[in-house]
Design an enzyme around this catalytic site. Structure first.
Site, PDB file in Angstrom:
ATOM      1  N   HIS A  15       0.799  -1.237   0.000  1.00  0.00           N
ATOM      2  CA  HIS A  15       0.000   0.000   0.000  1.00  0.00           C
ATOM      3  C   HIS A  15       0.829   1.283   0.000  1.00  0.00           C
ATOM      4  CE1 HIS A  15      -3.614  -2.403   1.856  1.00  0.00           C
ATOM      5  NE2 HIS A  15      -3.076  -2.990   0.802  1.00  0.00           N
ATOM      6  N   TYR A  18     -12.408  10.543   3.101  1.00  0.00           N
ATOM      7  CA  TYR A  18     -12.988   9.483   2.262  1.00  0.00           C
ATOM      8  C   TYR A  18     -13.307   8.207   3.042  1.00  0.00           C
ATOM      9  CZ  TYR A  18     -12.878  12.839  -1.256  1.00  0.00           C
ATOM     10  OH  TYR A  18     -13.177  13.991  -1.929  1.00  0.00           O
TER      11      TYR A  18
END
Ligand code: HEC
Length: 480
Positions: free
Chosen positions: A258, A362
């Site tokens: 990631h 988000y």
């Protein structure tokens, strides 16, 4: 005789609170003898399997069957469970009779047949002529042996810079030859890390500046730790010179996943960088004092724009533009509207497309449409006040990487729509967008390989980079 046994699955939510999910298979489900095997299996599937495997068997459509997709292998998986002490896949042998499991196996096998959107058996042929609604097209190989082609940037003379995740930077020339560009950063090419994106300064023709994002590393307490960094260089012939560090994301972490890492300049000359959560979803994405799990915005020299949203927030990282992201590997700033588009890998299920707005949250990991890879649920929330809903999401995950809007008339009917690469299902996804929604999706170039990046060049052609073996293709339209 059907026994009534209840099973309890422990489901952990992110807040650390244990919820339990209880179900019992009672006589009432099966009392109607006239039910067909299919009805009986549908009921079992819906009650006991759909929560983890998707209501339309999405997870079984994946070709990578871990334990095999023969009837006997599927029977074993259901009967004994899979995943050992993690209890990832519960053993249903205690609860279901063998005959019920056999029916369920048939049900799953025929379900896969019907739902076969992704036909991995079909061979991919690069010379095939494909049909779109308004034109035909074929593929042209621009360069091959590119390893894992992660980033690409179009030079003014028509050459293309391509980064290979393992560390090489190639200049791909019009005749298909390629040379190596020397002098780039020392990268940590482990796991998902390595040399990642490349972006030219908007004024490249004058200043020659090239930006590279990559996994940087160092030793901490005798252990290698890594992070996402960006450096700027001046490109002189085939050499990078005058290195300058632009962003270094802190803290470093001990995972190799990631990194996020898409780079993009907007019309006003701000540089954007995505940084993934580095696998620490509970510490990084919602914490404004940490870089990971964010979209960052800086000036071209790495300095902080005075109107960044958190410049006045005590302790906050000043380059943060938006937060609560998981692992954004697609990023596109629309040259006409200026809208910032990003997509990110969700957990199992729940990949998202988002419109990135200044200062917004988000939601990761507090809201998500996905579940953990081991099948447990970490949040049941898909919405929360103060958090942005995704523009679009995919269940099952397509493993998105790279994205571009198609602009102009080279591909009639595609203009104004969004192309996204699928690593997992090995195709190009055309999202038809109307009225701020994805109206429909088309699977293009089925089985082309793991699509790592897709971009439209200044020549209006669409370039698709596929990994292992690393190939750069151009989509060439042919008039019908
Ligand atoms: C709590 C979540 C959960 C539930 C409920 C569940 N599964 Fe699973 N299942 C998993 C996970 C996770 C795996 C993968 C285990 C691994 O990778 O070791 C799996 C694996 C499997 C596999 C093997 C897939 C392969 O790749 O070989 C089959 C078949 C399967 N499940 C069928 C079922 C059926 C049928 C039901 C309902 C009776 C069911 N599962 C219910 C989580 C679940």
């Amino acid at each position: 005789m059907i026994r009534s046994i209840s099973i309890v699955l422990l489901v952990l939510s992110t807040t650390g609170v244990s919820l339990s999910w209880e179900g019992s298979l009672g006589r009432n489900h099966y009392s109607a003898e006239a039910d067909s095997a299919e009805d009986r299996s549908r009921s079992i599937y819906t009650n006991y399997c759909a929560s983890c495997h998707g209501s339309t068997m999405q997870t079984f459509v994946d070709r990578k069957w871990k334990y095999g997709n023969s009837a006997s292998a599927i029977f074993e998986s259901i009967h004994k469970g899979r995943g050992g002490s993690d209890a990832a896949m519960p053993a249903f042998g205690v609860m279901l009779k063998e005959s019920q499991i056999n029916e369920l196996v048939d049900y799953i096998l025929s379900g896969i047949e019907e739902g076969k959107v992704y036909d991995f058996e079909q061979a991919f042929s690069p010379t095939e002529v494909y049909n779109a609604e308004k034109f035909d097209y074929t593929l042209e190989v621009i360069a091959s042996d590119l390893g894992i082609p992660w980033g690409m940037a179009f030079l003014p003379n028509g050459d293309i810079l391509v980064t290979d995740r393992d560390g090489a930077i190639y200049r791909v020339m019009k005749d298909g030859k390629k040379v190596i560009i020397r002098g780039g950063p020392s990268v940590y090419a482990e796991g998902q890390g390595g040399l990642l994106d490349v972006e030219l300064h908007p004024n490249f023709e004058k200043n020659g500046w090239v930006y590279l994002s990559y996994s940087s590393h160092k030793m901490e307490d005798g252990e290698t730790v890594s992070s996402t960094s960006v450096r700027r260089y001046k490109l002189k012939r085939n050499r990078l010179t005058k290195e300058k560090l632009i962003i270094e994301a802190f803290p470093y972490g001990d995972t190799e996943i990631h990194y996020g890492s898409r780079l993009e300049f907007d019309k006003e000359g701000y540089l954007f960088l995505t940084v993934g959560d580095r696998g620490s979803r509970d510490t990084n994405p919602q914490d404004l004092t940490r870089f990971p799990g964010k979209v960052h915005r800086t000036h071209d020299d790495g300095s902080i724009p005075s109107d960044n949203p958190f410049v006045d927030t005590p302790g906050a990282v000043k380059s943060i533009y938006s937060f609560g992201h998981r692992n954004p590997q697609g990023f596109f700033i629309h040259p006409v509207t200026g809208t910032i588009w990003s997509h990110e890998h969700g957990p199992r299920g729940g990949d998202e497309i988002n419109i990135v707005r200044k200062g917004e949250n988000y939601g990761w990991p507090l809201v998500s449409y996905g579940i953990n890879y081991n099948g447990t649920v970490f949040t049941t929330l898909t919405k929360k006040e103060g958090m942005r809903d995704p523009f679009h999401y995919w269940i099952p995950s397509i493993g998105p990487s790279g994205m571009t809007f198609v602009i102009g008339d080279r591909y009639p009917g595609w203009d104004g729509h969004l192309l996204v690469g699928s690593l997992r299902f090995e195709y190009l996804n055309l999202c038809k967008i109307e009225d701020e929604k994805v109206l429909s999706e088309l699977v293009l170039l089925k089985n082309i390989g793991r699509v790592r990046n897709v971009k439209q060049g200044p020549d209006g052609y669409i370039y698709v980079a596929v990994e292992e073996p690393g190939i750069l293709y151009r989509i060439v339209p042919i008039k019908k």
